[in-house]
Design a protein around this motif. Structure first.
Motif, PDB file in Angstrom:
ATOM      1  N   LEU A  84       0.463   8.241  -1.154  1.00 40.53           N
ATOM      2  CA  LEU A  84       0.840   7.211  -2.120  1.00 40.53           C
ATOM      3  C   LEU A  84       2.270   7.499  -2.557  1.00 40.53           C
ATOM      4  CD1 LEU A  84      -0.125   4.769  -3.877  1.00 40.53           C
ATOM      5  CD2 LEU A  84      -0.628   6.443  -5.662  1.00 40.53           C
ATOM      6  N   ASN A  85       3.132   6.497  -2.459  1.00 41.88           N
ATOM      7  CA  ASN A  85       4.546   6.640  -2.791  1.00 41.88           C
ATOM      8  C   ASN A  85       4.951   5.593  -3.816  1.00 41.88           C
ATOM      9  OD1 ASN A  85       4.666   8.489  -0.684  1.00 41.88           O
ATOM     10  ND2 ASN A  85       5.575   7.060   0.764  1.00 41.88           N
ATOM     11  N   LEU A  86       6.075   5.860  -4.477  1.00 45.74           N
ATOM     12  CA  LEU A  86       6.690   4.836  -5.328  1.00 45.74           C
ATOM     13  C   LEU A  86       8.039   4.486  -4.722  1.00 45.74           C
ATOM     14  CD1 LEU A  86       6.511   3.243  -8.087  1.00 45.74           C
ATOM     15  CD2 LEU A  86       7.946   5.063  -9.030  1.00 45.74           C
ATOM     16  N   SER A  97      14.944  -3.407   8.377  1.00 51.70           N
ATOM     17  CA  SER A  97      13.686  -3.602   9.104  1.00 51.70           C
ATOM     18  C   SER A  97      13.391  -2.464  10.082  1.00 51.70           C
ATOM     19  CB  SER A  97      13.784  -4.930   9.859  1.00 51.70           C
ATOM     20  OG  SER A  97      12.667  -5.116  10.680  1.00 51.70           O
ATOM     21  N   HIS A  98      12.128  -2.121  10.151  1.00 44.36           N
ATOM     22  CA  HIS A  98      11.638  -1.196  11.184  1.00 44.36           C
ATOM     23  C   HIS A  98      10.136  -1.420  11.354  1.00 44.36           C
ATOM     24  CE1 HIS A  98      10.333   2.413   8.402  1.00 44.36           C
ATOM     25  NE2 HIS A  98       9.928   1.266   7.926  1.00 44.36           N
ATOM     26  N   ARG A  99       9.578  -0.715  12.322  1.00 49.20           N
ATOM     27  CA  ARG A  99       8.118  -0.735  12.470  1.00 49.20           C
ATOM     28  C   ARG A  99       7.650   0.634  12.952  1.00 49.20           C
ATOM     29  NH1 ARG A  99       7.047  -4.701  17.722  1.00 49.20           N
ATOM     30  NH2 ARG A  99       8.603  -3.750  19.073  1.00 49.20           N
ATOM     31  N   TRP A 138       6.843  -5.408  12.016  1.00 52.29           N
ATOM     32  CA  TRP A 138       8.214  -5.322  11.503  1.00 52.29           C
ATOM     33  C   TRP A 138       8.189  -5.595  10.008  1.00 52.29           C
ATOM     34  CZ3 TRP A 138      11.528  -3.224  14.632  1.00 52.29           C
ATOM     35  CH2 TRP A 138      11.523  -3.498  15.999  1.00 52.29           C
ATOM     36  N   HIS A 139       8.917  -4.779   9.238  1.00 51.07           N
ATOM     37  CA  HIS A 139       8.998  -5.075   7.802  1.00 51.07           C
ATOM     38  C   HIS A 139      10.336  -4.662   7.222  1.00 51.07           C
ATOM     39  CE1 HIS A 139       7.080  -1.130   8.330  1.00 51.07           C
ATOM     40  NE2 HIS A 139       7.689  -0.745   7.214  1.00 51.07           N
ATOM     41  N   ASP A 140      10.889  -5.547   6.409  1.00 52.89           N
ATOM     42  CA  ASP A 140      12.083  -5.228   5.618  1.00 52.89           C
ATOM     43  C   ASP A 140      11.949  -5.887   4.261  1.00 52.89           C
ATOM     44  OD1 ASP A 140      12.503  -7.548   7.428  1.00 52.89           O
ATOM     45  OD2 ASP A 140      14.436  -7.749   6.436  1.00 52.89           O
ATOM     46  N   LEU A 152       4.180   0.443  -5.400  1.00 58.27           N
ATOM     47  CA  LEU A 152       3.517   1.559  -4.746  1.00 58.27           C
ATOM     48  C   LEU A 152       3.444   1.260  -3.257  1.00 58.27           C
ATOM     49  CD1 LEU A 152       0.414   1.989  -7.089  1.00 58.27           C
ATOM     50  CD2 LEU A 152       2.440   3.473  -7.024  1.00 58.27           C
ATOM     51  N   ASP A 153       3.733   2.260  -2.448  1.00 57.86           N
ATOM     52  CA  ASP A 153       3.488   2.175  -1.013  1.00 57.86           C
ATOM     53  C   ASP A 153       2.328   3.095  -0.701  1.00 57.86           C
ATOM     54  OD1 ASP A 153       5.804   0.660  -0.167  1.00 57.86           O
ATOM     55  OD2 ASP A 153       7.021   2.463  -0.477  1.00 57.86           O
ATOM     56  N   GLY A 154       1.358   2.592   0.022  1.00 60.33           N
ATOM     57  CA  GLY A 154       0.288   3.456   0.521  1.00 60.33           C
ATOM     58  C   GLY A 154       0.373   3.454   2.032  1.00 60.33           C
TER      59      GLY A 154
HETATM   60  O1  GTQ Z   1       8.738   0.485   3.159  1.00 59.88           O
HETATM   61  O2  GTQ Z   1       8.924   0.885   5.243  1.00 59.88           O
HETATM   62  O3  GTQ Z   1       7.034   4.637   1.154  1.00 59.88           O
HETATM   63  O4  GTQ Z   1       8.847   3.308   6.073  1.00 59.88           O
HETATM   64  C1  GTQ Z   1       7.593   5.291   3.327  1.00 59.88           C
HETATM   65  C2  GTQ Z   1       8.047   4.936   4.579  1.00 59.88           C
HETATM   66  C3  GTQ Z   1       7.839   3.023   2.629  1.00 59.88           C
HETATM   67  C4  GTQ Z   1       8.670   1.241   4.110  1.00 59.88           C
HETATM   68  C5  GTQ Z   1       7.482   4.322   2.372  1.00 59.88           C
HETATM   69  C6  GTQ Z   1       8.399   3.631   4.852  1.00 59.88           C
HETATM   70  C7  GTQ Z   1       8.305   2.672   3.865  1.00 59.88           C
END
Ligand code: GTQ
Length: 339
Positions: A84-86, A97-99, A138-140, A152-154
């Motif tokens: 779990l990240n913030l 963008s990356h994947r 792909w996400h940006d 939050l990123d999970g």
């Molecule tokens: O948003 O692509 O918390 O690549 C860690 C790695 C978010 C993201 C993170 C990631 C991303």
């Protein structure tokens, strides 16, 4: 005799063999013994740290401005399988963008005006919204609004690390073109579906679940008995199959009603909690963790745990667990404790 055995073991080793008697000595554990421990992160510390990161960490230094809930008993992960990240994105910033193989989710904590672009669809996000970026999409992110945004990123990256299956690709385009109309997935993944679109039965399409709908659903089921161990539970279902959010993780909203106390249980999945609203206490093993809005904590597999809302207002928790993974391989077990 002892010398003969030693010589035999050396002979085995020279041929890349190992006698089972050399590894397994005495009794084996009769049930799971997790190698990592519960951990509690204070929201106050996390948000203060992120404010500092906003000042000193530019997106030139770090591809994403992210602080991890780093479990000191694990190193590099919040649980054995999930992290779990913030993340903070300031006004005017673009996160390129990356994947990658890791599947990810976002739960938006603060602000509005940012867009998450996933597989050619741009999602406008606000507080309490939940968005998936399944494996290899792909996400940006672009913040063209006037407000700093935090979410939050999970991710299942600790699992991917364990499996060593990671592929990782920076997008040569830097930013994705938006190729789908606004609201495309929501409009085509509900009760009406285009007949010619074949859906992947393992990975769902990227999907945005609006807080407004979550809140509405909570109010519709809030009077029901709910789950004896978790209170009212809503799962962010895979829109294609109705199953868990992603193959590796189930994401949920839990609501503990005014002064609600749950029963104690344990299971072979590990669970990460983030307190979205309210305050309370979770007992994990024999320790009490008092939490309030903004805090996060992790319950490792097979630890007995129970929750209590200590206030008269509802407590709402964002929850992530690796239960689907355990269930898929037949390792899910759950055990109630008599109170
Ligand atoms: O948003 O692509 O918390 O690549 C860690 C790695 C978010 C993201 C993170 C990631 C991303």
């Amino acid at each position: 005799m002892a010398d003969a055995l030693k010589a035999f073991e050396a002979e085995l080793e020279s041929k890349n063999f190992k006698g089972y008697w050399q590894n397994v000595q005495g009794d084996v554990d009769r049930e799971p013994v997790p190698s990592f421990e519960p951990c509690h992160w204070k929201g106050k510390d996390l948000f203060a740290a992120m404010e500092k990161a906003g000042d000193v960490v530019g997106l030139d230094v770090s591809f994403r401005r992210v602080i991890q809930m780093w479990n000191p008993s694990l190193k590099n992960g919040t649980s054995r399988t999930l992290v779990l990240n913030l993340q903070l994105l300031k006004p005017g910033e673009d996160a390129l963008s990356h994947r990658h193989m890791a599947g990810a989710i976002r739960f938006i904590l603060k602000g509005h005006g940012t867009r998450l672009i996933v597989e050619g669809e741009s999602f406008e996000i606000g507080e309490g919204d939940f968005v998936t970026t399944p494996s290899w999409t792909w996400h940006d992110h672009e913040n063209h609004g006037g407000q700093a945004m935090m979410w939050l990123d999970g991710l299942d990256s600790p699992l991917v690390r364990l499996l060593e299956t990671d592929f990782h690709e920076p997008d040569p385009r830097k930013k994705q073109p938006v190729t789908k109309p606004e609201g495309y997935t929501l409009a085509t993944m509900g009760a009406l579906r285009p007949s010619w679109v074949r859906q992947n039965s393992i990975q769902p399409p990227a999907f945005c679940y609006k807080w407004e709908d979550t809140e509405k659903a909570l109010s519709k089921v809030g009077e029901q008995p709910g789950d004896p161990y978790d209170g009212i539970v809503l799962e962010y279902a895979n829109p294609v199959t109705g199953g868990p959010t992603l193959p590796t993780m189930s994401c949920q909203i839990h609501m503990l009603r005014s002064n609600e106390k749950t029963k104690t249980h344990r299971h072979t999945s590990s669970t990460i909690y983030h307190v979205w609203k309210g305050s309370g206490v979770t007992t994990i093993g024999d320790k009490r963790y008092e939490w309030e809005k903004g805090d996060s904590f992790v319950v490792p597999l097979w630890y007995h745990h129970r929750h209590e809302n200590t206030s008269k207002d509802p407590a709402v928790l964002f929850v992530m667990s690796d239960k689907p993974l355990m269930a898929a391989i037949g390792h899910y077990r759950e055990d109630a404790k008599a109170d």
